[in-house]
Design a protein around this motif. Structure first.
Motif, PDB file in Angstrom:
ATOM      1  N   GLU A 162      -4.997 -11.293  15.962  1.00 14.62           N
ATOM      2  CA  GLU A 162      -6.040 -10.825  15.691  1.00 14.62           C
ATOM      3  C   GLU A 162      -5.976  -9.667  14.245  1.00 14.62           C
ATOM      4  O   GLU A 162      -5.894  -9.854  13.357  1.00 14.62           O
ATOM      5  CB  GLU A 162      -6.975 -10.410  16.178  1.00 14.62           C
TER       6      GLU A 162
ATOM      7  N   ALA B 160      -2.960 -10.707  11.836  1.00 15.95           N
ATOM      8  CA  ALA B 160      -4.212 -11.162  10.900  1.00 15.95           C
ATOM      9  C   ALA B 160      -5.339 -10.688  10.701  1.00 15.95           C
ATOM     10  O   ALA B 160      -5.112 -10.959   8.617  1.00 15.95           O
ATOM     11  CB  ALA B 160      -4.529 -12.629  11.217  1.00 15.95           C
TER      12      ALA B 160
ATOM     13  N   PRO C  65      -3.596 -11.480   6.223  1.00 21.30           N
ATOM     14  CA  PRO C  65      -4.642 -12.814   5.925  1.00 21.30           C
ATOM     15  C   PRO C  65      -3.481 -14.138   5.834  1.00 21.30           C
ATOM     16  O   PRO C  65      -3.983 -14.759   6.848  1.00 21.30           O
ATOM     17  CB  PRO C  65      -4.930 -12.324   4.614  1.00 21.30           C
TER      18      PRO C  65
ATOM     19  N   ALA D 247       0.640 -17.993   8.284  1.00 25.08           N
ATOM     20  CA  ALA D 247      -0.241 -18.975   9.714  1.00 25.08           C
ATOM     21  C   ALA D 247      -0.353 -18.114  11.314  1.00 25.08           C
ATOM     22  O   ALA D 247      -1.133 -18.691  11.727  1.00 25.08           O
ATOM     23  CB  ALA D 247       0.420 -19.778   9.179  1.00 25.08           C
TER      24      ALA D 247
ATOM     25  N   HIS E 166      -3.091 -16.248  13.085  1.00 22.93           N
ATOM     26  CA  HIS E 166      -3.798 -17.237  13.087  1.00 22.93           C
ATOM     27  C   HIS E 166      -4.067 -17.314  13.940  1.00 22.93           C
ATOM     28  O   HIS E 166      -4.254 -18.591  15.281  1.00 22.93           O
ATOM     29  CB  HIS E 166      -4.894 -17.479  11.762  1.00 22.93           C
ATOM     30  N   TYR E 167      -2.596 -18.367  14.203  1.00 21.61           N
ATOM     31  CA  TYR E 167      -2.743 -19.698  15.068  1.00 21.61           C
ATOM     32  C   TYR E 167      -2.290 -19.005  16.372  1.00 21.61           C
ATOM     33  O   TYR E 167      -3.695 -19.669  17.925  1.00 21.61           O
ATOM     34  CB  TYR E 167      -1.443 -20.284  14.651  1.00 21.61           C
TER      35      TYR E 167
ATOM     36  N   MET F 257      -3.133 -16.376  17.405  1.00 24.72           N
ATOM     37  CA  MET F 257      -4.754 -16.225  18.219  1.00 24.72           C
ATOM     38  C   MET F 257      -5.588 -16.884  18.807  1.00 24.72           C
ATOM     39  O   MET F 257      -6.125 -16.761  19.783  1.00 24.72           O
ATOM     40  CB  MET F 257      -5.576 -14.749  16.790  1.00 24.72           C
ATOM     41  N   ALA F 258      -6.005 -17.746  18.044  1.00 24.18           N
ATOM     42  CA  ALA F 258      -5.892 -18.980  18.461  1.00 24.18           C
ATOM     43  C   ALA F 258      -6.142 -19.847  19.997  1.00 24.18           C
ATOM     44  O   ALA F 258      -6.354 -20.189  20.692  1.00 24.18           O
ATOM     45  CB  ALA F 258      -6.368 -19.895  17.820  1.00 24.18           C
TER      46      ALA F 258
ATOM     47  N   LYS G   3     -14.418 -19.058  16.826  1.00 22.42           N
ATOM     48  CA  LYS G   3     -13.225 -18.147  16.630  1.00 22.42           C
ATOM     49  C   LYS G   3     -12.201 -19.106  16.643  1.00 22.42           C
ATOM     50  O   LYS G   3     -11.146 -19.127  15.540  1.00 22.42           O
ATOM     51  CB  LYS G   3     -13.327 -17.053  17.696  1.00 22.42           C
TER      52      LYS G   3
ATOM     53  N   ALA H 117      -9.918 -20.105  13.264  1.00 22.89           N
ATOM     54  CA  ALA H 117      -8.602 -19.478  13.109  1.00 22.89           C
ATOM     55  C   ALA H 117      -7.331 -20.603  13.367  1.00 22.89           C
ATOM     56  O   ALA H 117      -6.572 -21.160  12.057  1.00 22.89           O
ATOM     57  CB  ALA H 117      -8.405 -18.987  14.384  1.00 22.89           C
TER      58      ALA H 117
ATOM     59  N   THR I  40      -7.856 -22.521   9.942  1.00 22.49           N
ATOM     60  CA  THR I  40      -6.977 -21.461   8.553  1.00 22.49           C
ATOM     61  C   THR I  40      -5.607 -20.807   8.118  1.00 22.49           C
ATOM     62  O   THR I  40      -5.036 -20.968   8.036  1.00 22.49           O
ATOM     63  CB  THR I  40      -7.363 -19.512   9.491  1.00 22.49           C
ATOM     64  N   ALA I  41      -5.008 -21.660  10.095  1.00 23.91           N
ATOM     65  CA  ALA I  41      -3.743 -21.522  10.008  1.00 23.91           C
ATOM     66  C   ALA I  41      -2.975 -23.053   9.423  1.00 23.91           C
ATOM     67  O   ALA I  41      -1.995 -22.864   8.804  1.00 23.91           O
ATOM     68  CB  ALA I  41      -2.471 -21.798  11.580  1.00 23.91           C
TER      69      ALA I  41
END
Length: 257
Positions: free
Chosen positions: A102, A105, A109, A112, A115-116, A118-119, A142, A146, A149-150
């Motif tokens: 996180e 990210a 930002p 990718a 974000h991935y 974290m998810a 969340k 994420a 976004t990825a």
């Protein structure tokens, strides 16, 4: 930090030097769409990851910093999910990855995999504490956000498609279609995610395994035959690294049950 369990299989076939790793990079990273790093230290951390030396890979990645954070997070998340015996230690490791990813990210930002990962870590953590409890804590939104976004940042990120498919399937399986809607979960979208993942990475054992699980969660017993076929295909895959080997072994174990 407690001692990590060693990779339990022969890893000789998964040891790549820098040149071999660069040569096989596209195939090894068809799942996570991670660009091949320019820094020697980060590349070295990845060679440790692919060989199943997850603790060493995590340490080397953290030490390298920058793109090395991604290796560290992936190594720790994969280790926690597949090899950590203690449930508490597993959840702690996953939470640590989620927090680190996180922060990554927020700093990058457009990364990718920040974000991935974290998810991925939060998704596995949610499975550990129970999906219903995780949804009550607001983790569902969340994870979904994420992953979306990825995929926006890396449309060919097969693993993010798998994880998003799993999100839709898990939520609907645990709370039903009606309540699932309030979490943004939709059966048709989930199935489409799995199919896209397999198109992007056709030799991915984990894509086959998760698709099989998703089919049963979303469609029930009528899809058992199709799910078993996917498990058989996953078990027959030839792994190129330690992570893929763990996926293949998981598929074999599932077929034996």
């Amino acid at each position: 930090m407690a001692k990590w369990t060693a990779f339990p299989y022969d890893s000789d076939d998964y040891r790549y030097d820098a040149a071999a790793l660069k040569k096989h990079w596209a195939r090894l990273h068809a799942g996570d769409a991670e660009p091949c790093p320019a820094e020697a230290a980060v590349l070295q951390a990845w060679t440790l990851f692919h060989a199943g030396e997850f603790k060493a890979a995590a340490d080397a990645g953290l030490k390298a910093g920058g793109a090395g954070i991604t290796v560290a997070n992936k190594a720790q998340a994969i280790y926690a999910n597949y090899l950590e015996k203690s449930e508490k230690a597993k959840l702690d490791l996953l939470l640590e990855v989620a927090q680190r990813a996180e922060a990554q990210a927020a700093a990058e930002p457009k990364n990718a995999n920040a974000h991935y990962l974290m998810a991925y870590a939060l998704g596995r953590y949610s499975q550990g504490i129970s999906v219903a409890k995780a949804l009550a804590q607001g983790l569902g939104g969340k994870v979904k956000g994420a992953l979306e976004t990825a995929i926006k940042l890396a449309p060919k990120h097969a693993d993010a498609h798998i994880a998003l498919g799993a999100f839709h399937a898990e939520v609907i399986d645990k709370v039903g279609k009606l309540l699932g809607k309030t979490q943004g979960a939709d059966a048709a979208t989930g199935l489409k995610m799995f199919q896209t993942a397999l198109k992007l990475n056709p030799t991915s054992a984990i894509a086959m395994v998760e698709y099989a699980n998703g089919l049963v969660m979303l469609e029930g017993e009528k899809k058992l035959k199709e799910a078993t076929k996917l498990y058989e295909q996953a078990a027959a895959c030839t792994p190129m690294d330690a992570m893929e080997r763990l996926d293949v072994e998981m598929a074999k174990a599932e077929l034996e049950d």
